[in-house]
Design a protein around this motif. Structure first.
Motif, mmCIF file in Angstrom:
data_model
loop_
_atom_site.group_PDB
_atom_site.id
_atom_site.type_symbol
_atom_site.label_atom_id
_atom_site.label_comp_id
_atom_site.label_asym_id
_atom_site.label_seq_id
_atom_site.Cartn_x
_atom_site.Cartn_y
_atom_site.Cartn_z
ATOM 1 N N LEU A 5 0.864 -1.180 0.000
ATOM 2 C CA LEU A 5 0.000 0.000 0.000
ATOM 3 C C LEU A 5 0.898 1.226 0.000
ATOM 4 O O LEU A 5 1.759 1.357 0.877
ATOM 5 N N LEU A 6 0.715 2.112 -0.978
ATOM 6 C CA LEU A 6 1.360 3.416 -0.961
ATOM 7 C C LEU A 6 0.323 4.430 -0.503
ATOM 8 O O LEU A 6 -0.740 4.555 -1.112
ATOM 9 N N THR A 7 0.602 5.125 0.564
ATOM 10 C CA THR A 7 -0.408 6.026 1.115
ATOM 11 C C THR A 7 -0.555 7.255 0.226
ATOM 12 O O THR A 7 0.398 7.701 -0.411
ATOM 13 N N ASP A 8 -1.771 7.769 0.201
ATOM 14 C CA ASP A 8 -2.101 8.928 -0.635
ATOM 15 C C ASP A 8 -3.078 9.800 0.143
ATOM 16 O O ASP A 8 -4.129 9.321 0.572
ATOM 17 N N GLU A 9 -2.718 11.053 0.318
ATOM 18 C CA GLU A 9 -3.569 11.960 1.092
ATOM 19 C C GLU A 9 -4.923 12.195 0.442
ATOM 20 O O GLU A 9 -5.866 12.625 1.103
ATOM 21 N N ARG A 10 -5.029 11.922 -0.858
ATOM 22 C CA ARG A 10 -6.296 12.138 -1.566
ATOM 23 C C ARG A 10 -7.263 10.973 -1.397
ATOM 24 O O ARG A 10 -8.421 11.069 -1.801
ATOM 25 N N ALA A 11 -6.806 9.865 -0.834
ATOM 26 C CA ALA A 11 -7.674 8.695 -0.698
ATOM 27 C C ALA A 11 -8.839 9.009 0.233
ATOM 28 O O ALA A 11 -8.658 9.636 1.283
ATOM 29 N N PRO A 12 -10.047 8.568 -0.119
ATOM 30 C CA PRO A 12 -11.220 8.868 0.695
ATOM 31 C C PRO A 12 -11.355 7.999 1.946
ATOM 32 O O PRO A 12 -12.247 8.222 2.758
ATOM 33 N N VAL A 13 -10.490 7.018 2.081
ATOM 34 C CA VAL A 13 -10.535 6.106 3.227
ATOM 35 C C VAL A 13 -9.289 6.355 4.077
ATOM 36 O O VAL A 13 -8.185 6.459 3.541
ATOM 37 N N LEU A 47 4.692 4.983 3.710
ATOM 38 C CA LEU A 47 4.041 6.206 4.169
ATOM 39 C C LEU A 47 4.632 7.393 3.423
ATOM 40 O O LEU A 47 5.823 7.681 3.546
ATOM 41 N N ARG A 48 3.755 8.070 2.669
ATOM 42 C CA ARG A 48 4.153 9.304 1.990
ATOM 43 C C ARG A 48 3.560 10.485 2.772
ATOM 44 O O ARG A 48 4.190 10.984 3.673
ATOM 45 N N LEU A 97 7.024 -1.536 7.173
ATOM 46 C CA LEU A 97 6.642 -0.125 7.096
ATOM 47 C C LEU A 97 7.840 0.714 6.661
ATOM 48 O O LEU A 97 8.852 0.779 7.357
ATOM 49 N N LEU A 98 7.717 1.334 5.495
ATOM 50 C CA LEU A 98 8.749 2.217 4.966
ATOM 51 C C LEU A 98 8.280 3.660 5.064
ATOM 52 O O LEU A 98 7.089 3.949 4.940
ATOM 53 N N LEU A 99 9.233 4.559 5.230
ATOM 54 C CA LEU A 99 8.938 5.985 5.319
ATOM 55 C C LEU A 99 9.578 6.694 4.142
ATOM 56 O O LEU A 99 10.786 6.562 3.914
ATOM 57 N N ALA A 100 8.803 7.456 3.392
ATOM 58 C CA ALA A 100 9.357 8.313 2.350
ATOM 59 C C ALA A 100 10.012 9.507 3.032
ATOM 60 O O ALA A 100 9.360 10.246 3.773
#
Length: 209
Positions: free
Chosen positions: A14-22, A39-40, A67-70
């Motif tokens: 899973l690449l996190t995205d601030e635009r995701a509605p969930v 985590l982006r 868990l990786l951190l950008a």
């Protein structure tokens, strides 16, 4: 969080995205055990991003997620991440990350970035976009043949990103078999859609009969 390095790196991400509605915590909590999260969420203030990281770290510990951190290797170590996702401007810090025993991932969109990932000894190369995707509007999709060329050039474990679904991941795995590549896959929308399907099912099950 103690850094957890599984015997082999995850093949589902899973690449996190601030635009995701969930909420990203909800998405992470439904990942199969042994998956990975990058985590982006770069636009968050440092404190808010740290708190989000800690919430994800608790989920990762419970579900054995990587868990990786950008960001920078120093921040990844200080926060307790398993690894660091190094974008182009930080690619030169790969050696530092490896000295710190971090898993190193890098994005690959073209041959130049594939060579950079190989020279850096990146453990993971997120090669994208395989299919058209909302996260790269207007970007030309690589297609399977070009994706496989970049995956070979990048070295390490190649992870397909861009319009990925479980069905597309299985098709890519079949196509890659002859080349000796065992691709992973990563997504944003596919996990959001899975969460919405689960929510609707739970809602139906709660309706009195």
């Amino acid at each position: 969080m103690d850094r957890f390095h599984p015997p082999s790196l995850p093949r589902r991400w899973l690449l996190t995205d601030e635009r995701a509605p969930v909420p990203v915590e909800r998405l992470a909590s439904m990942l199969p055990p042994g998956s990975g999260v990058v985590l982006r969420h770069d636009s968050l203030a440092v404190g808010a991003r740290w708190r989000l990281f800690r919430r994800l770290a608790r989920i990762a510990a419970a579900r054995r997620l990587t868990l990786l951190l950008a960001g920078t290797p120093a921040t990844a170590v200080r926060w307790g991440a398993d690894g660091v996702h190094l974008r182009r401007r930080r690619a030169a810090r790969a050696a530092q990350a490896q000295r710190l025993a971090l898993v190193v991932s890098m994005p690959v969109h073209d041959a130049r970035e594939a060579r950079r990932a190989r020279r850096a000894g990146a453990s993971l190369a997120f090669v994208s976009p395989l299919y058209p995707t909302r996260s790269h509007p207007g970007a030309a999709a690589l297609g399977r043949a070009a994706w496989l060329r970049l995956a070979r050039a990048a070295g390490g474990q190649a992870v397909a990103l861009g319009g990925m679904t479980p069905a597309r991941a299985r098709a890519l795995a079949r196509a890659a078999r002859a080349s000796g590549i065992r691709p992973g896959w990563a997504a944003i929308d596919a996990w959001v859609e899975a969460a919405e399907i689960r929510r609707r099912r739970q809602k139906r099950n709660c309706v009195p009969t």
